[in-house]
Design an enzyme around this catalytic site. Structure first.
Site, PDB file in Angstrom:
ATOM      1  N   ASN A  51      41.648  48.234  42.611  1.00  0.00           N
ATOM      2  CA  ASN A  51      41.309  46.731  43.445  1.00  0.00           C
ATOM      3  C   ASN A  51      42.274  46.073  44.304  1.00  0.00           C
ATOM      4  OD1 ASN A  51      40.665  44.768  45.105  1.00  0.00           O
ATOM      5  ND2 ASN A  51      40.241  43.646  43.581  1.00  0.00           N
ATOM      6  N   LYS A  53      42.898  44.920  47.158  1.00  0.00           N
ATOM      7  CA  LYS A  53      43.251  43.210  47.769  1.00  0.00           C
ATOM      8  C   LYS A  53      43.385  43.887  49.307  1.00  0.00           C
ATOM      9  CE  LYS A  53      43.105  41.107  43.080  1.00  0.00           C
ATOM     10  NZ  LYS A  53      43.716  40.022  42.638  1.00  0.00           N
ATOM     11  N   HIS A 136      33.325  39.570  43.115  1.00  0.00           N
ATOM     12  CA  HIS A 136      35.202  39.508  42.610  1.00  0.00           C
ATOM     13  C   HIS A 136      35.512  37.698  42.548  1.00  0.00           C
ATOM     14  CE1 HIS A 136      39.735  39.076  42.440  1.00  0.00           C
ATOM     15  NE2 HIS A 136      39.317  40.665  41.268  1.00  0.00           N
ATOM     16  N   GLU A 138      38.303  35.921  43.615  1.00  0.00           N
ATOM     17  CA  GLU A 138      38.689  35.136  44.911  1.00  0.00           C
ATOM     18  C   GLU A 138      37.585  35.543  45.450  1.00  0.00           C
ATOM     19  OE1 GLU A 138      42.634  37.991  43.347  1.00  0.00           O
ATOM     20  OE2 GLU A 138      41.057  38.354  45.557  1.00  0.00           O
ATOM     21  N   GLU A 211      36.130  39.711  34.304  1.00  0.00           N
ATOM     22  CA  GLU A 211      37.531  39.419  34.945  1.00  0.00           C
ATOM     23  C   GLU A 211      37.177  37.767  34.144  1.00  0.00           C
ATOM     24  OE1 GLU A 211      38.949  41.585  38.228  1.00  0.00           O
ATOM     25  OE2 GLU A 211      37.339  40.354  39.000  1.00  0.00           O
ATOM     26  N   GLY A 217      46.267  37.831  38.164  1.00  0.00           N
ATOM     27  CA  GLY A 217      47.049  38.306  38.489  1.00  0.00           C
ATOM     28  C   GLY A 217      48.377  37.120  37.893  1.00  0.00           C
ATOM     29  N   SER A 257      44.472  41.450  34.568  1.00  0.00           N
ATOM     30  CA  SER A 257      45.948  41.886  34.543  1.00  0.00           C
ATOM     31  C   SER A 257      45.831  42.791  33.573  1.00  0.00           C
ATOM     32  CB  SER A 257      46.624  40.168  33.897  1.00  0.00           C
ATOM     33  OG  SER A 257      46.880  40.311  34.930  1.00  0.00           O
TER      34      SER A 257
END
Length: 296
Positions: A51, A53, A136, A138, A211, A217, A257
């Site tokens: 990904n 992003k 996701h 985010e 996730e 991250g 991660s």
């Protein structure tokens, strides 16, 4: 240059041929290479997703494609997909080795029409995209805009599947939810709307990307044992709420991660069927993750 979509030849193709073949079919992508044995029949093939992003320029994407093209063979028991920004999809479909599939990082709830700024699943499929990442964390959280709830993510998933895309469906808990012991409650709440509207046949084209939000991250990673426990619980939930056959077949990726240094340990767990990899997928460390896949 590989990204020159405005050359005379390219424009001629775009004007005359795009209606009769996918853009991807016109592209002469470099051949990939495979090593080892394929996944035995009846077992789950590993799924290594990248990904990118909202990262990259034309120059940096071309450099990544070149690096990945020279990175050696991919294990035959692994499927590799990279989610790239919309604007870089054509570059990757022209330049990236053919054994790495291309995913979008989102798609519209709608079909084509008066939906300014949206990109719909049928357009992605027409271009040659085969996967899309949905739900996701985010996007669930939002970034200066309203986040996407689980019902919306489920509807988008159904739309994407109906147009022939495969879906990496993301779920996962926040740090405070992990500490409160409600990880599975959160994951179940996120899966429930999808379980209600997807058919058993639909799930053949869906992977679940677990996730833990606190590990995305941040450099923090669930231990292989922690991740395995949650993956096993997700699989059990799927068995109880969708069906034992779907639960046994569905691939569950780990997405907190994962990097070359920890991929082998995570991928050795029985219910971890791959990864959805962020930062490491922008560099050659992605291939360290891919090569961490256990032999069949």
């Amino acid at each position: 240059a590989a990204h020159n979509l405005c050359s005379k030849d390219s424009s001629s193709f775009l004007s005359t041929s795009i209606s009769i073949m996918a853009f991807a079919d016109s592209c002469s992508r470099p051949a990939g290479a495979s090593k080892g044995a394929d996944a035995p029949e009846g077992t789950r093939k590993y799924l290594l997703g990248g990904n990118w992003k909202a990262n990259g320029t034309v120059a940096s994407v071309e450099k990544i494609c070149s690096d990945f093209n020279a990175a050696g063979p991919i294990p035959a028991n692994a499927e590799v997909v990279i989610g790239v920004p919309f604007i870089h999809i054509p570059i990757c479909l022209q330049s990236l080795r053919s054994d790495i599939e291309i995913a979008a990082q989102n798609c519209s709830l709608t079909g084509t029409g008066a939906y300014t700024g949206e990109i719909c699943a049928s357009q992605l499929k027409d271009l040659g995209v085969t996967w899309v990442i949905l739900g996701h964390s985010e996007r669930r959280e939002g970034f200066g805009m309203a986040g996407e709830d689980s019902e919306l993510v489920a509807k988008k998933t159904k739309m994407a599947l109906s147009e022939g895309l495969k879906v990496m469906l993301c779920i996962g808990e926040k740090k405070e939810e992990r500490e409160a012991g409600t990880t599975m409650d959160v994951c179940a709440e996120q899966l429930k709307p999808a379980a209600e509207i997807l058919s058993k046949e639909d799930w053949a084209n869906v992977s679940i990307a677990y996730e833990p939000v606190w590990a995305i991250g941040t450099g923090l990673t669930a231990t292989p044992e922690m991740a395995q426990e949650t993956h096993a619980n997700i699989r059990q939930w799927m068995s109880d709420n969708v069906g034992a056959d779907v639960a046994a077949a569905v691939r569950i990726q780990y997405g907190g991660s994962m990097k070359g240094a920890n991929a082998e340990g995570l991928l050795s767990q029985p219910d971890i069927d791959g990864g959805l990899i962020g930062g490491a997928s922008l560099k050659l460390d992605f291939f360290t993750c891919i090569n961490g896949v256990p032999s069949p």
